[in-house]
Every structure is written in structure tokens, then in C-alpha cells.
Enzyme design. Structure first.
Site, PDB file in Angstrom:
ATOM      1  N   LYS A  32      46.044  35.640  45.920  1.00  0.00           N
ATOM      2  CA  LYS A  32      46.765  36.048  44.723  1.00  0.00           C
ATOM      3  C   LYS A  32      47.729  37.197  45.030  1.00  0.00           C
ATOM      4  CE  LYS A  32      43.309  34.309  41.480  1.00  0.00           C
ATOM      5  NZ  LYS A  32      42.413  33.710  42.498  1.00  0.00           N
ATOM      6  N   ASP A  82      36.688  51.707  45.039  1.00  0.00           N
ATOM      7  CA  ASP A  82      36.001  51.226  43.840  1.00  0.00           C
ATOM      8  C   ASP A  82      36.982  51.277  42.671  1.00  0.00           C
ATOM      9  OD1 ASP A  82      33.124  50.683  42.669  1.00  0.00           O
ATOM     10  OD2 ASP A  82      34.139  52.040  41.261  1.00  0.00           O
ATOM     11  N   ASP A  88      40.976  39.732  39.203  1.00  0.00           N
ATOM     12  CA  ASP A  88      40.330  38.459  39.535  1.00  0.00           C
ATOM     13  C   ASP A  88      38.908  38.806  39.959  1.00  0.00           C
ATOM     14  OD1 ASP A  88      40.324  35.599  39.984  1.00  0.00           O
ATOM     15  OD2 ASP A  88      40.249  36.071  42.116  1.00  0.00           O
ATOM     16  N   CYS A 144      36.779  32.478  38.775  1.00  0.00           N
ATOM     17  CA  CYS A 144      36.710  31.092  39.252  1.00  0.00           C
ATOM     18  C   CYS A 144      35.412  30.464  38.751  1.00  0.00           C
ATOM     19  CB  CYS A 144      36.828  31.018  40.770  1.00  0.00           C
ATOM     20  SG  CYS A 144      35.509  31.837  41.689  1.00  0.00           S
TER      21      CYS A 144
END
Length: 459
Positions: A120, A169, A186, A239
Site C-alpha cells: 500500500k 508504535d 491498514d 483484510c
């Protein structure tokens, strides 16, 4: 494959009984394979996919779905960054990103928060390059240290100098309050879209895993939210297929963090609309599965004041001038522990602001080091798409010689090739560099990138 029980019930809740049956049948089929062309390096998609029968990805003009999975390891074009291997449904996130870019102007600062291995990130970079030219900064972050090296290598192969790779993080980006125009999250998920590729993903799936992932996703969104400016956009994707990790978290973010759902309309019949976004599922859309929604942060938020960072030690004048002349962009050159780094001058201050706030793995172009007043080039310099052709003598080699270089074997160039540093190309795209000694070459391919498999009988 999970065909009944809790997983089937979650599919039925998310898609209805009829669609759930189609998805369950499709999950028993073979996984698909797709690639996305790097237009910075090639203009003709047939360069890398001469086979007949490949299909275009409907939502990505540079995406191609292959009939079968080739050995990418044995393809020099893969190592040159001429294309990236990416699931076709994953490319839909890039389509949503491009739709959101349509009304954005000026310099853009974008964060890809959970970026490894880089699919991506490279898609966003291509879209930003087309929309903004060179007027953007893309921060590609990976929280897992053991995955950052892969991400940095893939970014280097892609060859865009406006990407920097960080290892932090999500909470660390709160230091950059109101900094980013767009953030892509994502997020790590229960991996239902990996079922056809990874049997372990099937074995590890459970309702408890879904609940754990859902809570972790909320934490990630809340932690990174302060770094998004008021009016800025956040793309949320997974996903996976279930509602809890998808629409459920999009709704939670809108209500709890303060945002409006702004997911663009979608014109593709293969994609299933949800309450707040879109789902791509096997049996309906090509690929392994993806969910995507977009939110706009409410309010106006000014960035906090940050202390001006002291400039890094500059390379002495002659060398700096030499390196600047290597690129088609105006480079700001610095020396980091003996390694020369070139960053596009128009984003140098932005790069400094990010590197001051979070742990940075790579930025700009890793050019090499000076030895006896001469540059020993790094392979990343050769891979960069904005290196001028005249910077190095480039020699076109055959496939077996290219593989020998990538295997980190010693190679020999024709006797008429001058001694010195020589860039190697395969079908017109640079992929490596050697020091030609005449009777042999010193191979400068990094050890961590070398092909480990045998390259025999691959001519």
C-alpha cells in the site's frame, strides 16, 4: 477450510446467507496472484507480463491479475522494482485514496501507519507522485522491528525519494499533533482474507481472536488520531470480512473520536457496499479480500509548536555538489555516520520534523560512502528512479548475469567496459552496481537481499 460454525455465522451476518455461501465456496479455490506496475520505471506493462490471458484490475490501471504465480525470485524485473506483487483486492485501498485526493491541493503529508511489507505504501506513493508531483511526504511506518527491513528494502526498490520509513508504535505519532493530512490505517486483523494463502490463518481463527483484534484496532486508531489534522482524512482498512472489525470499528471511530464517514461512492459491481464502506470478497471480486472505509476528522486543529531541529552535518562542498548533480531533484545532502543521504530539498524540513519525533529507519536516498575522496555507491542509489542516466555508466546484461549478481556471485563484464563503478540494467531498468576491475567485478549487492535459491537452469 472453515465452512460452518462461528465463521459461517459471521459471514452470514455481514453479507447475508446467499452471499455467504458463495464466499465459502470460493474460499476453497486457489489463491490469486496480481502485480502492480511501477510507472516511475516503466511505461509498458507488457515489459513484465508478456503472457496472454492476464486481466486488468478494475480499480487500478497499473494492476494485472496473472493466470498463475511465477517465480518472482528468479525475475530480475522484480528486484529492479519494475513492479510490486500485491493482492488485487488490496489495490482497492489505493483506489479509495486516489478518489480522496481529487479535492486535495498543495503539499500533502501522509502516514501509512501499518505499512509492511510495502504494497500500500508504494501504491500511495505512485498516486501522490501523479497528483502532487514532488510536493508530498509519505511516512511509511511499521511497528514490528523484524518487518522494517523488508519494508525499507521494498521502498528502496520502488525508488521514490519522498518516502521515509519509520519504526514506531502508533502512540509515538501523537508528538506530531495535527501533522498529517491523510492517514492510512491498514490495521492488523483476524486475517480472514488470508485463508486461501495461509492454512495457519485458518487454524488460528476464532471468535476470541476477532474480539482481540477489534480491541487492538480501536487502540491503534485512538493512539494515532491526535496526529491527524482537523479536516484530515483517515482510511481504515482490514483484510477480513466480519462486521466487528470492519463497519463496527468505523462506526466506533466516527462516534468516539469525532469524525464523519466520507467513503467515496464506488462504481464497481464486484464490490459489496456496507453501511460505512466496502467489502471485497472471494467469489465476487478478484483477490483475497479487503474492507475499506474513509473518515474525515471534525474540527480545526493547529499543529503544536516544535523546536527547530539542528541541521545535520553537511557533506563538504565538492562532494555535496557532486551528489546533487546525480539527481533530477534538488537534493539536500547529509552525512549520517559516514553514509551519505540525499533528501529532496523541498521536503527536508518535513523529514527532519518526523525523524525528530519517531524512530526513523530510512529516508531519502542512501547514496553510499566516501573512500579516498571518491563515492562508493550504495545499491539504493542505483535503484532510485530519479538518478540521472549520466550519473553512472550503465551496462545492459542478460538474465543469467543479472541472476548471478542477485545471487551475489562474481561476474565479468565485456573487456571493453571501462574500469570503475558500473550500474547494471535488465531490459532497460537498473537493478544493481558493481566495481569493474577488468578481469572481474566486485559485487555490491547487499548480503541481506541476495537470492538464496540456486540460480542454475534459470536462463
Amino acid at each position: 477450510m472453515i465452512t460452518d460454525g462461528a465463521f459461517a455465522r459471521m459471514l452470514q451476518t455481514a453479507f447475508g446467507n446467499e452471499r455467504a455461501e458463495v464466499i465459502l465456496r470460493a474460499l476453497d479455490e486457489d489463491a490469486s496472484t496480481a502485480i502492480r506496475i511501477n510507472s516511475l520505471k516503466i511505461s509498458n506493462p507488457d515489459y513484465v507480463i508478456p503472457e496472454e490471458g492476464c486481466k486488468a484490475v478494475p480499480w487500478c490501471s497499473l494492476g494485472r491479475i496473472l493466470r498463475q504465480r511465477p517465480s518472482f525470485t528468479m525475475d530480475p524485473a522484480f528486484h529492479s522494482g519494475a513492479y510490486y506483487v500485491q493482492d488485487s483486492s488490496s489495490m482497492f485501498v489505493g483506489h479509495i485514496f486516489r478518489r480522496l485526493l481529487e479535492k486535495r491541493e498543495g503539499r500533502l503529508k501522509v502516514l501509512d501507519l501499518c505499512a509492511a511489507p510495502g504494497g500500500k505504501t508504494t501504491d500511495l506513493a505512485a498516486s501522490l507522485r501523479e497528483h502532487c508531483d514532488d510536493n508530498f511526504l509519505l511516512v511509511s511506518n511499521e511497528v514490528m522491528s523484524n518487518r522494517c527491513g523488508i519494508l525499507a528494502d521494498n521502498v528502496a526498490r520502488w525508488g521514490d525519494p519522498n518516502i521515509i520509513v519509520t519504526n514506531a508504535d502508533p502512540s509515538a505519532f501523537a508528538k506530531l499533533q495535527g501533522y498529517f493530512d491523510i492517514i492510512l490505517t491498514d490495521v492488523p486483523c483476524s486475517g480472514e482474507g488470508m485463508f486461501r494463502k495461509d492454512e495457519e490463518a485458518v487454524r488460528q481463527w476464532s471468535e476470541e481472536t476477532v474480539e482481540l483484534c477489534c480491541a487492538r484496532q480501536k487502540r491503534i486508531l485512538a493512539d494515532v488520531w491526535p496526529s491527524l489534522k482537523g479536516g484530515g482524512l483517515l482510511i481504515y482498512s482490514t483484510c477480513t470480512f466480519n462486521q466487528k472489525e470492519n463497519d463496527g470499528n468505523a462506526e466506533w471511530a466516527a462516534n468516539e473520536l469525532g469524525a464523519d464517514i466520507v467513503t467515496p461512492e464506488c462504481e464497481f459491481s464486484q464490490i459489496i457496499p456496507t453501511c460505512y464502506g466496502y467489502s471485497l470478497a472471494p467469489g465476487f471480486a478478484p483477490g483475497e479480500g479487503q474492507y475499506c472505509a474513509a473518515l474525515r476528522k471534525k474540527g480545526v486543529q493547529e499543529p503544536v509548536h516544535r523546536k527547530e531541529k539542528k541541521s545535520r552535518k553537511n557533506v563538504p562542498g565538492p562532494e555535496e555538489k557532486l551528489l546533487k548533480n546525480y539527481f533530477s531533484f534538488d537534493a539536500a545532502v547529509s552525512d549520517r555516520n559516514g553514509k551519505l543521504i540525499a533528501v529532496p530539498g523541498n521536503i527536508a524540513e518535513d523529514v527532519a520534523a518526523v525523524t525528530e519525533a519517531v524512530r526513523t529507519i530510512a529516508s531519502g536516498v542512501k547514496c553510499g560512502s566516501l573512500k579516498n575522496g571518491k563515492l562508493v555507491p550504495d545499491e539504493d542509489l542505483i535503484l532510485n528512479a530519479f538518478l540521472k542516466d549520466e550519473a553512472f555508466l550503465t551496462v545492459e546484461v542478460d538474465r543469467q548475469t543479472a541472476l548471478a549478481y542477485l545471487h551475489r556471485d562474481s561476474i565479468v563484464l565485456d573487456s571493453d567496459i571501462p574500469k570503475g563503478y558500473v550500474a547494471l540494467s535488465w531490459q532497460g531498468v537498473r537493478f544493481g552496481v558493481v566495481n569493474n576491475l577488468g578481469n572481474r567485478c566486485n559485487n555490491l549487492h547487499p548480503m541481506n537481499r541476495r537470492i538464496l535459491k540456486s540460480i542454475q537452469n534459470n536462463s
